[in-house]
Design an enzyme around this catalytic site. Structure first.
Site, PDB file in Angstrom:
ATOM      1  CD1 TRP A 105      -6.102  45.092   8.085  1.00  0.00           C
ATOM      2  CD2 TRP A 105      -5.068  43.395   8.527  1.00  0.00           C
ATOM      3  NE1 TRP A 105      -5.707  45.530   9.422  1.00  0.00           N
ATOM      4  CE2 TRP A 105      -4.924  44.110   9.679  1.00  0.00           C
ATOM      5  CE3 TRP A 105      -4.282  42.053   8.549  1.00  0.00           C
ATOM      6  CZ2 TRP A 105      -4.139  44.013  10.836  1.00  0.00           C
ATOM      7  CZ3 TRP A 105      -3.449  41.833   9.655  1.00  0.00           C
ATOM      8  CH2 TRP A 105      -3.219  42.869  10.609  1.00  0.00           C
ATOM      9  CG  ASP A 178     -10.209  39.761   7.498  1.00  0.00           C
ATOM     10  OD1 ASP A 178     -11.026  39.647   8.587  1.00  0.00           O
ATOM     11  OD2 ASP A 178      -9.095  40.006   7.376  1.00  0.00           O
ATOM     12  CE  LYS A 202      -8.268  44.616  14.816  1.00  0.00           C
ATOM     13  NZ  LYS A 202      -7.934  43.902  13.479  1.00  0.00           N
TER      14      LYS A 202
HETATM   15  C1  LIG Z   1      -6.712  43.221  12.923  1.00  0.00           C
HETATM   16  C2  LIG Z   1      -7.284  42.429  11.817  1.00  0.00           C
HETATM   17  C3  LIG Z   1      -6.484  41.179  11.429  1.00  0.00           C
HETATM   18  C4  LIG Z   1      -5.620  40.576  12.314  1.00  0.00           C
HETATM   19  O1  LIG Z   1      -6.402  39.842  13.394  1.00  0.00           O
HETATM   20  P1  LIG Z   1      -5.456  39.236  14.289  1.00  0.00           P
HETATM   21  O2  LIG Z   1      -6.457  38.973  15.362  1.00  0.00           O
HETATM   22  O3  LIG Z   1      -4.335  40.070  14.883  1.00  0.00           O
HETATM   23  O4  LIG Z   1      -5.123  37.947  13.723  1.00  0.00           O
HETATM   24  C5  LIG Z   1      -6.915  40.902  10.076  1.00  0.00           C
HETATM   25  N1  LIG Z   1      -7.754  41.438   9.350  1.00  0.00           N
HETATM   26  C6  LIG Z   1      -8.444  42.455   9.688  1.00  0.00           C
HETATM   27  C7  LIG Z   1      -9.445  43.074   8.510  1.00  0.00           C
HETATM   28  C8  LIG Z   1      -8.134  43.264  10.880  1.00  0.00           C
HETATM   29  O5  LIG Z   1      -8.827  44.375  10.880  1.00  0.00           O
END
Ligand SMILES: *Cc1c(COP(=O)(O)O)cnc(C)c1O
Length: 368
Positions: A105, A178, A202
């Site tokens: 990521w 993030d 998530k």
């Molecule tokens: C799932 C995830 C993403 C992507 O998220 P989207 O909602 O598909 O844009 C980005 N970063 C992390 C750490 C993730 O777990």
């Protein structure tokens, strides 16, 4: 009994889904479903205000920070972070952004940021991980931060690789994180960060809602071509209502926030998450059939990847797990193996059921 170990969209608290089902056709005697309401009407205004206030309380977000409810997910924010912060550059454009690469990521974030300025990789786990058996976050002392960087970006929890920061690293430039797969799973000090962003699907609610927590003094530095609906300052000045927000996703996230408060808040949830992760890692470390390949001090509490030493057993393992009601354990296609995501809504009973099943599977595979 079914336990869903999906990495995302992921399991939600059963109580929340039951309440949403009960309120589906008629929210609080309004005669309307939340999906059918004007986002500017009195009913939804209450839902939005409570969700914002509850999230602020759960994370103890200081008044000097805005909480924004946006759309587009973390992948959109990968672009919106540089688009909203590049104007902070004192050396003019293109601006420099520092990134720490700890897995899939953060690598994606780096590639996207490079479209809006100079994305400098200050440390790269993928380049320095000679020993594939113990992936780890590069030592803070070895990070090559740039003097002129407008921010330092990390992925707080690498959902695919199962690597998580246990503390916010100390840096001079604003820290951007993030937290898509870890927000609300542990106590954080929001003041350690300039910006926190997370897709909701998530650990928080349905797909469609994106949370951004931004320090107010970082607003107002967007590049001129940043779309208005994605300009943090515009979204903030309209109370997350510049455009129509994802109303139903906000409503469900709001129910999750109330569920978390009833459970005792983030500190209580963190203790449960520590216990859940310990149960599975302790078993993996003692097992002769399964293994986790992340250095213990960098292991994720939310996403626990593991491999069967005999790859031929992958399919039989997944089949038998499914027969036991243990779902979505297949690892991400880029790394293979298995992964158990154990977000807040996964009860400890789910992890106990998984470990008992794995013990049984290991025993039987040793006999054959
Ligand atoms: C799932 C995830 C993403 C992507 O998220 P989207 O909602 O598909 O844009 C980005 N970063 C992390 C750490 C993730 O777990």
């Amino acid at each position: 009994m079914i336990y869903n170990f999906s990495a995302g969209p992921a399991v939600l608290p059963k109580e929340v889904l039951q309440q949403a089902a009960a309120e589906m056709l008629d929210w609080h005697g309004s005669g309307m479903s939340v999906m059918e309401m004007s986002h500017r009407g009195p009913e939804f205004s209450v839902i939005l205000a409570e969700a914002l206030a509850d999230l602020r309380e759960l994370l103890a977000v200081p008044e000097s920070y805005e909480i924004l409810f946006m759309q587009g997910g973390a992948i959109a924010e990968n672009a919106l972070v540089p688009l909203n912060l590049a104007g902070l550059s004192s050396t003019g454009q293109p601006a420099t952004f520092d990134y720490v690469c700890t897995g899939s990521w953060s690598l994606k974030s780096i590639k996207e940021a490079g479209r809006y300025g100079h994305a400098h990789v200050a440390a790269d786990m993928l380049a320095t991980a000679g020993d594939q058996q113990s992936a780890a976050i590069p030592d803070r002392a070895a990070w090559q931060l740039s003097q002129e960087a407008v921010y330092v970006h990390i992925c707080a929890n690498e959902t695919i690789d199962g690597i998580e920061y246990q503390n916010a690293p100390e840096v001079t430039a604003p820290l951007v994180a993030d937290m898509s797969s870890s927000l609300l799973s542990r106590v954080i000090n929001v003041a350690d960060y300039g910006v926190i962003y997370a897709g909701a699907q998530k650990n928080i609610g349905p797909a469609g809602l994106t949370i951004v927590i931004v320090r107010k003094d970082l607003l107002g530095y967007a590049l001129p071509h940043c779309p208005s609906a994605f300009n943090w300052q515009t979204v903030a000045s309209h109370g997350s209502m510049y455009n129509t927000p994802p109303t139903y996703a906000i409503y469900i996230a709001g129910l999750v926030f109330k569920w978390l408060k009833r459970r005792g808040g983030v500190a209580v949830m963190e203790q449960v998450n520590i216990a859940k992760a310990k149960l599975l890692y302790d078993y993996l470390d003692a097992s002769t059939l399964f293994e986790n390949r992340v250095r213990p001090d960098c292991r994720s509490r939310m996403n626990i990847p593991f491999f069967l030493r005999d790859e031929a057993l992958n399919q039989p393992f997944l089949k038998a797990a499914g027969d036991h009601g243990l779902l979505q354990l297949k690892g991400h296609s880029s790394v293979g193996g298995m992964r158990a995501s154990v977000y807040n809504a996964m009860p400890i009973e789910g992890v106990q059921a998984l470990v008992s099943f794995m013990q049984e599977f290991e025993l039987l595979s040793g006999l054959s």
